[in-house]
Enzyme design. Sequence first.
Site: not given
Length: 389
Positions: A288, A179
Amino acid sequence: MRFAAISSAVCVGLLPGASATIYYAGVAQSSGEFGAWSPTQTRGTGLPGRFGVDYSFISTSGVDIMTDQNKVNLHRVAFLLERMCPLEYGLGAKFNETHFDYFKQAVDYITKTKGAYAILDPHNYMRYNDPSSQPFSGSVIGNTSDSTAATTAQFGAFWGELAKRFADNGKVMFGLMNEPHDMPSSLLVSNLQAAIDAIRASGATNLIIAPGNAWTGGHYWTKGGSEANSNWIHKLTDPAGNLAIDIHEYLDQDFSGGHTECTQDPATNLAGVTAWLREHKLKAFITEFGGSNTTACTTMLNGILDYMAANDEYIGWTAWAAGPFWGTNSPCCTDQRQLGSLEPGSKAAGGGPSLYDTVWLPVLQKKVPELLQWEGPASVNGGELRTKP
């Protein structure tokens, strides 16, 4: 992850000409990044930390259940850069060998003992030197205006060394970074390309999984003007041709995974990134995603899994999250209620069923394909499909 009206059905949305196959399916193993959080943002908190006390990588019994009983073939294993490359060394090719050995034991257990695949996950948001208040603390790697920041070259050197150590294990996939966010997309691409170049220079041909900016959110892929991932990430080049894209997609109001209610239709929100993947002939993992144990989340979790299964741009997924150190805490999607995690055997704070019992088994487990790849190196093109041996 980062800490209305709901449709009664989710449209799957198969793009024209798609013939989809999921080769890899499983769960994120989150606990290797634990033990560094500080509510007062105290730099250096939890470093190096005590393995088995402050953090751990996997529970072998949890991996056993997920692999043998639930028949998943993929585990994403999180770690901190600051533990692998302590601050006194700096980011680069010099590792804390004791820490690396613990990490390698976990990866080897997954890939060699259990015969599954593993994604290596530096859980650092493209930052290094201060994980005390992730996801925002630490200096952006490659930021030349920050004298404390690790350099792009150091990031490449780190990945070259890590890749060399796993080059003989084709079941290991290299997830370049968890991320990245709030940085120039041009710098992100420079960092990622440095890592790819160093990995291939090491002789490793393993599958690489590259993220985008803006938390690598699929819903935002084509947004953000000139900084949009859709303008940048396809510029990455891999001489081995074994590169996939890393996407995250939560289903709550702000896509953070921090809320109980699922309100975001995945088919609608992934349409842009899916079209971009098809345009550039790229494949992707969603490493995710998650939801709570509500009826709406059941619908939308089924929706995102069906969407991936129906569109051939997606070759794998890992749900967020299992791991041995969650205890009664929840990794996402519960408004901080303690409902446990996707770790087998976990319990809610009151001793009741966990998210493993209420989300994994009744929802996610049913979507694990019966046929997955169990043999051979991980590849962006997939491999032979079979039932678990």
